[in-house]
Design a protein around this motif. Structure first.
Motif, PDB file in Angstrom:
ATOM      1  N   ARG A  14       0.837  -1.194   0.000  1.00  0.00           N
ATOM      2  CA  ARG A  14       0.000   0.000   0.000  1.00  0.00           C
ATOM      3  C   ARG A  14       0.886   1.264   0.000  1.00  0.00           C
ATOM      4  O   ARG A  14       0.631   2.213  -0.729  1.00  0.00           O
ATOM      5  CB  ARG A  14      -0.822  -0.036   1.281  1.00  0.00           C
ATOM      6  CG  ARG A  14      -2.096   0.704   1.222  1.00  0.00           C
ATOM      7  CD  ARG A  14      -2.808   0.511   2.546  1.00  0.00           C
ATOM      8  NE  ARG A  14      -3.698   1.627   2.765  1.00  0.00           N
ATOM      9  CZ  ARG A  14      -4.815   1.811   2.095  1.00  0.00           C
ATOM     10  NH1 ARG A  14      -5.200   0.977   1.196  1.00  0.00           N
ATOM     11  NH2 ARG A  14      -5.573   2.863   2.337  1.00  0.00           N
ATOM     12  N   ASP A  67     -23.044   7.627  -3.322  1.00  0.00           N
ATOM     13  CA  ASP A  67     -23.087   7.085  -1.966  1.00  0.00           C
ATOM     14  C   ASP A  67     -21.660   6.967  -1.408  1.00  0.00           C
ATOM     15  O   ASP A  67     -20.846   6.199  -1.937  1.00  0.00           O
ATOM     16  CB  ASP A  67     -23.762   5.704  -2.008  1.00  0.00           C
ATOM     17  CG  ASP A  67     -23.744   5.024  -0.654  1.00  0.00           C
ATOM     18  OD1 ASP A  67     -23.618   5.740   0.358  1.00  0.00           O
ATOM     19  OD2 ASP A  67     -23.833   3.784  -0.596  1.00  0.00           O
ATOM     20  N   PRO A  68     -21.346   7.748  -0.355  1.00  0.00           N
ATOM     21  CA  PRO A  68     -19.967   7.741   0.154  1.00  0.00           C
ATOM     22  C   PRO A  68     -19.517   6.366   0.645  1.00  0.00           C
ATOM     23  O   PRO A  68     -18.341   6.017   0.556  1.00  0.00           O
ATOM     24  CB  PRO A  68     -19.981   8.758   1.296  1.00  0.00           C
ATOM     25  CG  PRO A  68     -21.407   9.000   1.615  1.00  0.00           C
ATOM     26  CD  PRO A  68     -22.189   8.686   0.395  1.00  0.00           C
ATOM     27  N   THR A  69     -20.445   5.581   1.163  1.00  0.00           N
ATOM     28  CA  THR A  69     -20.063   4.250   1.655  1.00  0.00           C
ATOM     29  C   THR A  69     -19.624   3.363   0.500  1.00  0.00           C
ATOM     30  O   THR A  69     -18.596   2.674   0.580  1.00  0.00           O
ATOM     31  CB  THR A  69     -21.252   3.598   2.398  1.00  0.00           C
ATOM     32  OG1 THR A  69     -21.694   4.498   3.391  1.00  0.00           O
ATOM     33  CG2 THR A  69     -20.857   2.301   3.037  1.00  0.00           C
ATOM     34  N   THR A  70     -20.400   3.388  -0.577  1.00  0.00           N
ATOM     35  CA  THR A  70     -20.039   2.563  -1.732  1.00  0.00           C
ATOM     36  C   THR A  70     -18.706   3.020  -2.302  1.00  0.00           C
ATOM     37  O   THR A  70     -17.851   2.201  -2.652  1.00  0.00           O
ATOM     38  CB  THR A  70     -21.141   2.653  -2.802  1.00  0.00           C
ATOM     39  OG1 THR A  70     -22.376   2.350  -2.200  1.00  0.00           O
ATOM     40  CG2 THR A  70     -20.885   1.696  -3.940  1.00  0.00           C
ATOM     41  N   ALA A  99     -16.258   4.532  -0.755  1.00  0.00           N
ATOM     42  CA  ALA A  99     -15.159   4.124   0.134  1.00  0.00           C
ATOM     43  C   ALA A  99     -14.898   2.621   0.019  1.00  0.00           C
ATOM     44  O   ALA A  99     -13.753   2.177   0.008  1.00  0.00           O
ATOM     45  CB  ALA A  99     -15.503   4.479   1.574  1.00  0.00           C
ATOM     46  N   LEU A 100     -15.974   1.853  -0.072  1.00  0.00           N
ATOM     47  CA  LEU A 100     -15.839   0.394  -0.180  1.00  0.00           C
ATOM     48  C   LEU A 100     -15.092  -0.004  -1.442  1.00  0.00           C
ATOM     49  O   LEU A 100     -14.136  -0.785  -1.388  1.00  0.00           O
ATOM     50  CB  LEU A 100     -17.233  -0.223  -0.259  1.00  0.00           C
ATOM     51  CG  LEU A 100     -17.811  -0.811   1.007  1.00  0.00           C
ATOM     52  CD1 LEU A 100     -19.259  -1.157   0.808  1.00  0.00           C
ATOM     53  CD2 LEU A 100     -17.050  -2.045   1.416  1.00  0.00           C
ATOM     54  N   GLY A 149     -11.435   1.319  -1.363  1.00  0.00           N
ATOM     55  CA  GLY A 149     -10.621   0.548  -0.422  1.00  0.00           C
ATOM     56  C   GLY A 149     -10.304  -0.832  -0.971  1.00  0.00           C
ATOM     57  O   GLY A 149      -9.168  -1.303  -0.883  1.00  0.00           O
ATOM     58  N   THR A 150     -11.317  -1.467  -1.541  1.00  0.00           N
ATOM     59  CA  THR A 150     -11.110  -2.828  -2.043  1.00  0.00           C
ATOM     60  C   THR A 150     -10.169  -2.831  -3.239  1.00  0.00           C
ATOM     61  O   THR A 150      -9.231  -3.628  -3.295  1.00  0.00           O
ATOM     62  CB  THR A 150     -12.465  -3.435  -2.446  1.00  0.00           C
ATOM     63  OG1 THR A 150     -13.351  -3.311  -1.353  1.00  0.00           O
ATOM     64  CG2 THR A 150     -12.311  -4.887  -2.820  1.00  0.00           C
ATOM     65  N   SER A 191      -6.662  -2.196  -2.326  1.00  0.00           N
ATOM     66  CA  SER A 191      -6.003  -3.346  -1.690  1.00  0.00           C
ATOM     67  C   SER A 191      -5.546  -4.359  -2.746  1.00  0.00           C
ATOM     68  O   SER A 191      -4.735  -5.222  -2.460  1.00  0.00           O
ATOM     69  CB  SER A 191      -6.912  -4.005  -0.664  1.00  0.00           C
ATOM     70  OG  SER A 191      -7.939  -4.695  -1.317  1.00  0.00           O
ATOM     71  N   PRO A 198     -26.868  -5.095  -2.612  1.00  0.00           N
ATOM     72  CA  PRO A 198     -25.554  -5.219  -1.995  1.00  0.00           C
ATOM     73  C   PRO A 198     -24.655  -6.165  -2.798  1.00  0.00           C
ATOM     74  O   PRO A 198     -25.123  -7.161  -3.324  1.00  0.00           O
ATOM     75  CB  PRO A 198     -25.855  -5.802  -0.613  1.00  0.00           C
ATOM     76  CG  PRO A 198     -27.173  -6.465  -0.757  1.00  0.00           C
ATOM     77  CD  PRO A 198     -27.915  -5.731  -1.803  1.00  0.00           C
ATOM     78  N   PHE A 199     -23.387  -5.813  -2.818  1.00  0.00           N
ATOM     79  CA  PHE A 199     -22.460  -6.560  -3.658  1.00  0.00           C
ATOM     80  C   PHE A 199     -21.307  -7.096  -2.808  1.00  0.00           C
ATOM     81  O   PHE A 199     -21.101  -6.642  -1.685  1.00  0.00           O
ATOM     82  CB  PHE A 199     -21.916  -5.647  -4.758  1.00  0.00           C
ATOM     83  CG  PHE A 199     -21.098  -4.508  -4.227  1.00  0.00           C
ATOM     84  CD1 PHE A 199     -21.698  -3.403  -3.666  1.00  0.00           C
ATOM     85  CD2 PHE A 199     -19.714  -4.539  -4.271  1.00  0.00           C
ATOM     86  CE1 PHE A 199     -20.953  -2.350  -3.168  1.00  0.00           C
ATOM     87  CE2 PHE A 199     -18.953  -3.488  -3.782  1.00  0.00           C
ATOM     88  CZ  PHE A 199     -19.582  -2.392  -3.228  1.00  0.00           C
ATOM     89  N   SER A 200     -20.601  -8.032  -3.398  1.00  0.00           N
ATOM     90  CA  SER A 200     -19.412  -8.550  -2.708  1.00  0.00           C
ATOM     91  C   SER A 200     -18.202  -7.774  -3.232  1.00  0.00           C
ATOM     92  O   SER A 200     -17.908  -7.835  -4.427  1.00  0.00           O
ATOM     93  CB  SER A 200     -19.254 -10.039  -2.988  1.00  0.00           C
ATOM     94  OG  SER A 200     -17.932 -10.419  -2.739  1.00  0.00           O
ATOM     95  N   PRO A 201     -17.510  -7.028  -2.370  1.00  0.00           N
ATOM     96  CA  PRO A 201     -16.381  -6.220  -2.854  1.00  0.00           C
ATOM     97  C   PRO A 201     -15.322  -7.052  -3.557  1.00  0.00           C
ATOM     98  O   PRO A 201     -14.762  -6.640  -4.559  1.00  0.00           O
ATOM     99  CB  PRO A 201     -15.822  -5.581  -1.583  1.00  0.00           C
ATOM    100  CG  PRO A 201     -16.917  -5.630  -0.603  1.00  0.00           C
ATOM    101  CD  PRO A 201     -17.721  -6.835  -0.929  1.00  0.00           C
ATOM    102  N   MET A 202     -15.081  -8.255  -3.027  1.00  0.00           N
ATOM    103  CA  MET A 202     -14.025  -9.073  -3.631  1.00  0.00           C
ATOM    104  C   MET A 202     -14.443  -9.554  -5.017  1.00  0.00           C
ATOM    105  O   MET A 202     -13.637  -9.618  -5.931  1.00  0.00           O
ATOM    106  CB  MET A 202     -13.715 -10.244  -2.718  1.00  0.00           C
ATOM    107  CG  MET A 202     -12.733  -9.855  -1.644  1.00  0.00           C
ATOM    108  SD  MET A 202     -12.315 -11.231  -0.649  1.00  0.00           S
ATOM    109  CE  MET A 202     -13.241 -10.905   0.791  1.00  0.00           C
TER     110      MET A 202
END
Lengths: 397, 501
Positions: free
Chosen positions: B262, B388-391, B393-394, B397-398, B401, B483-487
């Motif tokens: 990172r 949507d700030p959460t989406t 950020a998700l 972030g994912t 990574s 909802p989704f799976s980030p991976m």
């Protein structure tokens, strides 16, 4: 009186009682001000009472304003805190759910900003599924959020219960027991929320429990749950549906048949021949409505002819509709007879069914158009027009 | 570029760092030691061509170090330069007696240091026929020049303010202001340059020392000189030449922990380079994964053995330059290729400037060997638009990574602007975005020839059939419902980016 009617009456009574309480407290407060202070300074009783009332009103307005400002301030303060801390907490939670251990930072956040952490956990849980969701559920359990929501689920305040259950729904299998218990909640929204989460869990036991719960609910709840259960219909046809259809309670049987109809899935309906002859007319009618989904079999013909002469108009209408949908040409004479039924709905269903039978059925309808019986003539004309439109649409394709 | 190694021996980390940067910028391979004992070890292992040592060192001093090096036949030809802040005549004499080849007084001029070292090296190089290193454009790091300018400026402006009403010398002040105006403009400090010019004009008027405006300007200048801009960790001010060298490069990382990965992504992101994690299995010589990167950064760790191809000494078959990172002892353990100077190295703990300089040098060395890939292959990262700030950020972030850079657009219009400026490897869109909705953005991308092949993924809570059909009809490559799976999202994005590349 029905349960919803009783509830509405109770709610109205509660509003009246609240209004009465406010009125009484106003009077009491006015009297108190008058008795304790005002009449000592204002000898005239009427003037003293008027002034007491004014003072009481001003106090009430100021109190309301104060509460309103305080609430606004608290909201503003919380929004500011959220804006300040949530991005950091969110980032840590996302790193954690992606596999980087962030327990230390998260514990620190839990200690300093518990509210913001909870909101972030809920927001993220609502957006994700899969392994990340499991890791975050673990965070919620570890930080006591799950315990908090479990406690709130038993609150007397309905909105609190709704909020708690919507959060527990995000935790997956860990909260299944709570969700199962929530199926018995007095509030419909709580029940629906819990049921939908359980239906989506993929656990057969839970899906069966939701189906059984749906059978005892009102039509609106049932409609919502039917949609939630639709993906698990095949499984339910094998597990819960057969038992529901042999229930001694005709209401449950009827509810089950309505759910099966809402699914619109072609399937072998268990116990269908018996249901076509059920003692309860509503069940019989619902069973006939399901015949097109089950597919026609020779064993169903006799019950259909019998049903066309059933004492219940609902059953007769359902049977006539089935004849049309299944294009039962052997039912031509029965339907022709049904045109003379006293129930207007049955006449209309019979004309439409005849229109579905092709040339022979249309011939009958054409002769009926000239009938002196206005209802039959109008229904026949309408059905013929409908058939013509359908043909045109089919040719156009 | 030269690959001659220079060893710096200094107790003060700041001095070591500055000298390292200056010499690395001039094209030398640099290693450093904090005391004489460590220096002796490094000299035995790396055989540097020159040693720059402070005279006053803890324990064994620089004089003793030089004597020992001179007595050892293996190191007696090493050029040794004394660097010290105490410029006493006796020190100079002692240095000469001990066997130093030269003497540099601190603070030295960073512009002249490479020339001094080069001068000493070229004396012996004539005999050994080693060509001198080419002068580098970015010999002095811009950050260092800027820092010095600000520090000196703060001091001088404070002095000028103190003497304004008393011993103010307009001629001297004019010289100072002129310097500030010129250097400020060069360094991009426009406000300082502008104020200095105004101050110069005021000096032409009568009684400048009593001018309240001049006093005000000096106050403003002092504030500007002492103002410290907020600086993120690992954000470095880089010379333009370095950015040009690294921009668009793809660097492969092997054997790094997530946190270090990172950090490297962040560091090289500043220089517009992208990093990609290479698994040990994929990073065999001549493998597809290895060929897709321009520089391999290899982390040698205590807890993880190096891959077989390293043990088999197959390094020569790797076309890409390799930058080894790790603790000094481990680097020495795998030191054959390091000593030969064929590969670069970065000693742990490293800092951002050093990492960038090392990568830049390694790439520069390989530049003549490997042609740059066509620009379409340099599409990297993802552009995303979601309200949507959460989406946001998700997803960010994912993807980060997974070493995928993620740029966020506030609305549909900005998505198109970002894509036009730097075409990404993929685009993630929500249907409901401000200004221009997701469908329109998709249609606009597919209309343009330059962007029509960029994969577009919809990530939305709208799951109606009509929306899904419309998205695919317009040319979307994937449609993911929340909802989704980030991976799962990251896997899909990676697959699309691979296909598109």
């Amino acid at each position: 009186m029905s349960a919803p009617g009783r509830r509405e009456r109770r709610a109205r009574l509660l509003i009246c009682l609240k209004t009465l309480c406010v009125l009484l407290s106003y009077i009491a407060l006015t009297w108190l001000i008058h008795h304790a202070y005002m009449h000592k300074h204002v000898p005239d009783v009427e003037l003293s009472l008027a002034l007491s009332f004014t003072v009481q009103q001003i106090s009430a307005i100021l109190t309301l304003l104060g509460v309103s400002f305080a609430a606004k301030f608290v909201r503003h303060y919380r929004a500011q805190r959220a804006e300040r801390f949530q991005p950091f907490i969110r980032e840590k939670l996302i790193l954690h759910l992606n596999g980087t251990d962030q327990w230390v930072e998260l514990r620190r956040s839990r200690a300093r900003h518990p509210r913001e952490l909870e909101e972030c956990v809920v927001e993220i849980l609502a957006s994700i599924q899969g392994a990340g969701s499991d890791r975050l559920s673990e965070v919620a359990r570890e930080f006591g959020l799950m315990r908090k929501w479990q406690t709130q689920r038993h609150a007397t305040n309905t909105s609190k219960r709704r909020k708690a259950i919507s959060r527990l729904c995000l935790l997956g299998p860990a909260a299944q027991q709570d969700l199962l218990e929530a199926l018995r909640d007095s509030d419909d929204l709580v029940k629906v929320e819990a049921a939908r989460a359980l239906a989506g869990s993929g656990d057969s036991r839970m899906v069966t429990a939701v189906f059984e719960m749906a059978l005892g609910q009102n039509r609106l709840v049932r409609a919502i749950l039917s949609e939630a259960l639709r993906p698990r219909a095949r499984e339910l046809y094998r597990s819960a549906v057969p038992d529901a259809l042999v229930s001694p309670d005709p209401k449950r049987v009827l509810a089950a048949l309505e759910i099966l109809r809402a699914w619109r899935k072609s399937a072998v309906i268990p116990h269908l021949p018996a249901l076509l002859l059920h003692a309860d007319s509503a069940v019989r009618a619902a069973a006939f409505h399901l015949l097109p989904q089950a597919g026609m079999a020779a064993e169903y013909e006799a019950p259909i002819w019998r049903a066309l002469e059933d004492p219940d108009p609902g059953v007769r209408t359902a049977a006539a509709e089935v004849c049309g949908k299944l294009k039962l040409s052997s039912s031509l004479l029965h339907l022709q007879r049904a045109l003379h039924d006293p129930a207007p709905a049955m006449v209309l269903a019979a004309t439409y069914a005849l229109a579905e039978l092709g040339a022979n059925g249309c011939k009958v309808l054409e002769s009926e158009v000239l009938s002196s019986h206005s209802l039959r003539a109008a229904a026949a004309l309408e059905a013929l027009e409908h058939a013509k439109l359908n043909r045109a649409a089919t040719v156009g394709m | 570029m030269s690959s001659e190694t220079v060893l710096i021996v200094d107790e003060a980390p700041a001095n070591r760092k500055l000298t390292e940067l200056v010499l690395a910028g001039a094209g030398y391979q640099v290693c450093s030691a904090k005391d004489a004992e460590e220096a002796l070890q490094l000299v035995r292992d790396f055989r540097p061509r020159a040693v720059l040592t402070d005279i006053h060192l803890p324990g064994m001093d620089g004089l003793e170090l030089t004597r020992r090096l001179r007595t050892d036949p293996a190191t007696q030809d090493t050029i040794i330069l004394a660097v010290t802040a105490c410029a006493l005549r006796s020190d100079e004499q002692k240095a000469s007696e001990a066997g130093f080849d030269g003497y540099i007084v601190k603070p030295y001029d960073t512009r002249k240091l490479p020339a001094i070292v080069r001068g000493h090296l070229s004396r012996t190089a004539a005999a050994n026929l080693i060509p001198p290193p080419a002068p580098a454009a970015a010999a002095i790091p811009a950050a260092e020049v800027r820092r010095r300018f600000l520090a000196e400026g703060a001091e001088q402006s404070r002095s000028l303010m103190a003497i304004l009403g008393t011993h103010f010398d307009p001629q001297e002040a004019r010289t100072t202001f002129k310097r500030w105006a010129g250097l400020g403009s060069t360094l991009g400090l426009e406000q300082i340059a502008h104020l200095a010019q105004e101050a110069q004009r005021l000096l032409d008027g009568p009684h400048p020392q009593t001018s309240p405006r001049l006093e005000e300007i000096l106050g403003q200048l002092f504030r500007l000189f002492t103002e410290r801009p907020p600086r993120r960790r690992d954000t470095v001010l880089l010379p333009e030449a370095v950015i040009q060298q690294l921009a668009g490069s793809k660097l492969g990382l092997i054997g790094f922990e997530a946190e270090e990965t990172r950090r490297l992504a962040e560091v090289f992101g500043n220089a517009r380079a992208t990093v990609q994690v290479l698994e040990d299995d994929d990073a065999r010589p001549n493998s597809e994964a290895l060929d897709s990167v321009e520089l391999v950064i290899f982390n040698i760790r205590h807890d993880a053995p190096p891959p077989d191809w390293m043990k088999r000494k197959d390094l020569a078959r790797v076309e890409q330059p390799i930058l080894f990172v790790g603790p000094r002892d481990l680097l020495l353990e795998h030191g054959i290729s390091l000593k030969s100077g064929e590969h670069d190295f970065l000693v742990w703990p490293w800092d951002a400037e050093e990492a960038i300089m090392r990568a830049c040098m390694a790439l520069g060395r390989a530049g003549s060997r490997r042609p740059r890939k066509p620009s379409s292959a340099h599409r990297s990262g993802v552009v995303m638009a979601d309200d949507d700030p959460t989406t946001v950020a998700l997803v960010r972030g994912t993807l980060e990574s997974y070493q995928i850079e993620c740029r966020i657009a506030a609305d549909g219009g900005q998505v198109l602007e970002m894509i036009a400026a730097y075409p990404p490897g993929a685009v993630i869109l929500d249907v409901n975005v401000a200004n221009i909705d997701g469908f329109e953005v998709l249609a606009a991308l597919k209309r343009e020839e330059a962007t029509s092949d960029i994969p577009v993924v919809f990530l939305t809570s709208r799951q109606q059939e009509t929306d899904i059909v419309r998205a695919f009809g317009l040319g979307a490559d994937d449609y993911i419902v929340k909802p989704f799976s980030p991976m799962e999202l990251a896997a899909r994005i990676k697959r699309l980016m691979r296909k598109s590349a």
